[in-house]
Design a protein around this motif. Structure first.
Motif, PDB file in Angstrom:
ATOM      1  N   PRO A 119       5.126   9.806  -0.424  1.00 51.20           N
ATOM      2  CA  PRO A 119       4.847  10.519  -2.555  1.00 51.20           C
ATOM      3  C   PRO A 119       5.774  11.155  -2.820  1.00 51.20           C
TER       4      PRO A 119
ATOM      5  N   VAL B 221       5.991   6.475  -3.518  1.00 49.51           N
ATOM      6  CA  VAL B 221       5.131   6.636  -4.594  1.00 49.51           C
ATOM      7  C   VAL B 221       5.362   7.629  -5.611  1.00 49.51           C
TER       8      VAL B 221
ATOM      9  N   GLU C 113       3.031   0.710 -11.104  1.00 47.02           N
ATOM     10  CA  GLU C 113       1.907   0.033  -9.910  1.00 47.02           C
ATOM     11  C   GLU C 113       1.740   1.218  -8.179  1.00 47.02           C
ATOM     12  N   ARG C 114       2.500   2.058  -8.856  1.00 49.87           N
ATOM     13  CA  ARG C 114       3.364   2.888  -7.723  1.00 49.87           C
ATOM     14  C   ARG C 114       2.915   4.056  -8.479  1.00 49.87           C
TER      15      ARG C 114
ATOM     16  N   ASP D 258      10.179   0.694  -0.948  1.00 46.83           N
ATOM     17  CA  ASP D 258       9.288   0.841  -1.661  1.00 46.83           C
ATOM     18  C   ASP D 258       7.617   1.707  -0.568  1.00 46.83           C
TER      19      ASP D 258
ATOM     20  N   TYR E  92       0.650   7.744  -9.834  1.00 47.60           N
ATOM     21  CA  TYR E  92      -0.614   7.917  -9.489  1.00 47.60           C
ATOM     22  C   TYR E  92      -0.543   8.878 -10.663  1.00 47.60           C
TER      23      TYR E  92
ATOM     24  N   PHE F  75       3.321   6.083   3.111  1.00 43.56           N
ATOM     25  CA  PHE F  75       4.203   6.144   1.643  1.00 43.56           C
ATOM     26  C   PHE F  75       4.627   7.523   2.347  1.00 43.56           C
TER      27      PHE F  75
ATOM     28  N   ALA G 271      13.284   4.274  -5.049  1.00 47.89           N
ATOM     29  CA  ALA G 271      12.147   3.346  -5.098  1.00 47.89           C
ATOM     30  C   ALA G 271      12.798   2.117  -5.176  1.00 47.89           C
TER      31      ALA G 271
END
Lengths: 348, 284
Positions: free
Chosen positions: A108, A61, A82-83, A58, A85, A106, A54
Motif C-alpha cells: 500500500p 494499491v 479498482e486499486r 499488481d 481506496y 499488498f 503499478a
C-alpha cells in the motif's frame, strides 16, 4: 526574525503593519510550489511513477485520506480505479487499513499531508506498520516549510518524529528525478517507508548540474566538489545548496554539495569519507527544524566516529513558524538561497 | 432567550442583511488574495449571521469577556468567513480586511488564536474543535459560568475518529452547554463528502451518541433562528447538534454552478462580478 508568534501572551493579537496589496506586500498561497526557481518542471512525478510501477507490480494499491489531488495520487486513481481506496478524512484508519492490506500481501502507498501522518497517525504507524515491518509506503505532501498556512499545515518536525521509529526508512527527495526513481526503489524495499513529497509541478534540478546522477535508496551522492565548504543537504535544500554553490563560486568560495536524500538509514560511510577529508567547513542544510533532523543525524555520526570538522547547521528554528508568503518565510527563517549564502559566508 | 449584550447595542439590521454583509466582505478578502475558501464563506454566511447577531452573547470591545459564549472555528480554512463576521460584529476593524493573508497580517488564511481577536482556537488540523469544546464546556460548568460553547465544524471532519470520541464524551458528561454546528455542504478536498466517507444517516448517528439533533436548511435564516433557539432553550441534560445543509457559494449563482467547489477558482475579473451580483440583491 521579527513578528514570530512563538506563543507569548503579551504579544497575542499584536498589531501588525503589513504592506498593502500592490505596495510590495506578498500574499500567502495555500499550496506552495517550488516551480518558480528557474528549473524545468515535471508534473505530478509521484503519480506518474507510481502508475508505471503499478503496471509491473499488481501488489501495489493506493490509499488516501481525502488528499489524492494534493498528493498527486489522483493520477494513480484514474489509471487504476479498482486499486485505489478513498478512505475519507480519517488518517488513523487509513494507516491501520494500509497495515491490514499489507498483511494480505499488498504493497500500500498511503498519502496525506506530512503533518497529519506524523502528528495524528503516528501511533498507528508505529504499532501497526513499523513494529511489524510491513511494506507500507507513507508518502506525504507539504513537508517542512512548504506552505504559508501556519503550523497546522507546516510539518517542520516530521523527520524528528519519524527518526526515532525503528524499522522505518525515511526519504527526503530533492526533485522530480529523485521522486520518480525513489518510487521503484521504495517499492522494492521490503519494509516500511516514509517519503516526503514535492507535488504538483516539481522542478528537475540535480541532472541539470550533474547529468549522470541517479537516486539510490540509502546512498548520499556528491553532486559537486569544492575545497572551502561541504554542504550536506536533503530535500529542496539540495537545490538551494547547488544554487548557492554556483553563486559562492562567483564570489571565490568553493563549495561541495553532498545530497543525502535518505535520512534513515543514513549513508554514514559517504558522510564520514567526505567530512573526514579535512580543511573544509561542514554545513548541513535541511527544510526541517534543526532539532532532530538531518543536521543532528550528521553531527551524531561525525562525533561518534571521531571526525570533528568545523560544523554548522542550516535549518528552521525551534518554534512554530509564521503564516505568510513562502519567499518571505524562507528568507525569514534562513532557508532561502540568499540566506544560505549569507550564513555560509559569515561562517568562513 | 438569554443575554444579548452585544446585539442590543447594534443597529437592528436584519439577519439577512448581516449575512449579505458577511458574504460581501468575504468576496472582498478573496480578491485581496486572488483566491480563498469563498465557497465555504458564502455557504456559511447565514449560520454566522444567526450566530453573531442572534444567538451569541459577546462584547465587541472585550473579546475575552468572561461571560461571552465561546465560538470555536474548528475548520481553520473557514477563517475568511469568520473574519467577515468578526468585522461585521465590530470585534475586528474593517480596515484590516485588506490585509487578509498578507505577510504579518492578523488575518492569516487559516485561523489561529494567537493572531486574531475573537478567534478562540487554532483550527485547521481538522477534527480537534469539538474535543476542545468538550473541555471548555466542562470548564465553564466547573466555574459555574452559564455561557455556552458553539463549535463550528465541517462535514469532512465527521470522518475523523476524534469527532466521535468527543461526541461520546460530551454526551457522557451531559454537556447541555455545548452546541455543535455541522456545516453539511457535501464538499471536501477530493470531492463530495458523501462519496469520500459516507456519514449518513447523520442525524441518527448523533442521536445514538446521546445528542439532541436538529437538521435544518443552513441557508434559511428563519429555520436557523428556530434551531439555535431550540438548542439553547432545551431542558434536557445533553449536548445539542445542529446539522446545517448549506450550498457552497450561496448567493452568487455563477459560482454555485462551478463544478469543483472545495477550493473555488475565481478569475481575477470575477470578484467584482460576484460583488455586482450580491449588490443587485441587497436585503434591507
Amino acid at each position: 526574525m521579527n513578528a514570530t508568534h512563538k506563543y507569548d501572551p503579551h504579544r497575542k493579537w499584536e498589531a501588525r503593519t503589513p504592506p498593502k496589496p500592490g505596495e510590495g506586500g506578498r500574499t500567502s498561497a495555500m499550496i506552495a510550489s517550488l516551480a518558480a526557481e528557474g528549473y524545468e518542471t515535471v508534473s505530478a512525478p509521484f503519480g506518474h511513477a507510481l502508475v508505471g510501477e503499478a503496471k509491473k507490480n499488481d501488489r501495489i494499491v493506493g490509499l488516501t485520506a481525502d488528499l489524492s489531488k494534493y498528493t498527486d495520487l489522483h493520477i494513480f486513481a484514474h489509471a487504476f480505479p479498482e486499486r485505489f481506496y478513498q478512505m475519507g478524512m480519517a488518517e488513523q484508519v487509513m494507516i491501520s487499513a494500509a497495515a491490514g492490506m499489507a498483511r494480505e500481501g499488498f504493497i500500500p502507498f498511503a498519502t496525506t499531508y506530512a503533518v497529519f501522518a506524523s502528528r495524528r497517525a503516528y501511533d498507528f504507524i508505529a504499532m501497526a506498520i513499523a513494529e511489524e515491518y510491513l511494506p507500507v509506503k507513507i508518502v506525504c505532501a507539504l513537508p517542512g516549510l512548504t506552505t504559508g498556512y501556519g503550523p497546522s499545515h507546516q510539518a517542520t518536525e516530521d523527520l524528528a518524529i519519524f527518526r526515532g521509529l525503528p524499522n522505518l526508512t525515511i526519504v527526503d527527495p530533492c526533485d522530480a528525478i529523485d521522486v520518480m526513481e525513489a518510487v521503484p526503489a521504495i517499492t522494492a524495499h521490503e519494509g516500511p517507508v516514509y517519503m516526503r513529497l514535492p507535488r504538483g509541478k516539481v522542478p528537475s534540478v540535480i541532472r541539470q548540474h550533474r547529468p549522470d546522477y541517479k537516486f539510490e535508496l540509502g546512498k548520499a551522492k556528491l553532486l559537486r566538489d569544492g575545497k572551502d565548504v561541504l554542504v550536506i543537504a536533503s530535500g529542496f535544500m539540495t537545490m538551494r545548496a547547488l544554487d548557492a554553490a554556483v553563486e559562492l563560486e562567483a564570489q571565490g568560495i568553493s563549495a561541495a554539495v553532498l545530497h543525502c536524500p535518505t535520512i534513515k538509514p543514513l549513508d554514514t560511510e559517504t558522510i564520514l569519507a567526505e567530512a573526514g577529508k579535512g580543511g573544509r567547513l561542514v554545513v548541513t542544510a535541511e527544510n526541517h527544524t534543526k532539532v532532530g533532523g538531518l543536521g543532528e543525524a550528521v553531527a551524531s555520526t561525525l562525533l561518534t566516529h571521531g571526525v570533528t570538522p568545523a560544523f554548522r547547521m542550516i535549518g528552521l528554528p525551534d518554534q512554530f513558524l509564521d503564516a505568510g508568503a513562502l519567499p518571505t518565510l524562507h528568507d525569514r527563517y534562513g532557508i532561502s538561497t540568499a540566506a544560505m549564502i549569507t550564513q555560509i559566508r559569515g561562517w568562513l | 432567550m438569554t443575554i444579548q449584550a452585544a446585539t442590543a447595542t447594534l443597529s437592528n439590521m436584519s439577519l439577512a442583511r448581516r449575512a449579505w454583509e458577511i458574504r460581501r466582505k468575504a468576496i472582498r478578502m478573496g480578491e485581496v488574495q486572488g483566491q480563498g475558501y469563498v465557497g465555504q464563506a458564502l455557504g456559511i454566511a447565514d449560520v454566522l449571521s444567526v450566530s453573531y447577531f442572534h444567538a451569541l452573547a459577546y462584547r465587541p470591545d472585550e473579546p475575552e469577556w468572561e461571560g461571552r459564549d465561546r465560538f470555536l472555528l474548528s475548520i481553520g480554512h473557514y477563517a475568511i468567513a469568520l473574519y467577515s463576521a468578526l468585522i461585521e460584529a465590530g470585534i475586528l476593524p474593517e480596515q484590516e480586511l485588506d490585509t487578509y493573508g498578507m505577510d504579518d497580517s492578523r488575518l492569516p488564511m487559516s485561523g489561529m488564536a494567537a493572531y486574531t481577536p475573537g478567534m478562540e482556537i487554532t483550527g485547521g488540523s481538522l477534527g480537534q474543535g469539538l474535543g476542545i469544546g468538550v473541555g471548555m464546556a466542562l470548564g465553564l460548568k466547573a466555574k459555574k459560568n452559564p455561557a455556552f460553547v458553539y463549535n463550528l465544524m465541517s462535514d469532512g471532519e465527521l470522518g475523523e475518529g476524534s469527532t466521535w470520541e468527543a461526541a461520546m464524551s460530551a454526551a457522557h458528561h451531559k454537556l447541555d452547554n455545548l452546541v455543535c454546528i455541522v456545516d453539511f455542504n457535501d464538499q471536501q478536498a477530493d470531492g463530495k463528502s458523501t462519496d469520500m466517507l459516507c456519514s449518513e444517516p447523520l442525524g441518527d448517528k448523533w442521536a445514538s451518541f446521546g445528542w439532541h439533533v436538529q437538521r435544518v436548511d443552513g441557508n434559511d435564516i428563519a429555520a436557523l433562528v428556530a434551531a439555535f433557539d431550540a438548542a439553547r432553550d432545551l431542558k434536557e441534560a445533553k449536548p445539542r447538534v445542529i446539522i446545517c445543509d448549506t450550498i457552497m457559494c450561496k448567493g452568487v449563482p455563477f459560482l454555485e454552478q462551478r463544478e469543483i467547489t472545495h477550493f473555488v477558482r475565481v478569475e481575477a475579473d470575477e470578484w467584482q462580478k460576484a460583488l455586482h451580483v450580491l449588490d443587485a440583491n441587497r436585503p434591507e
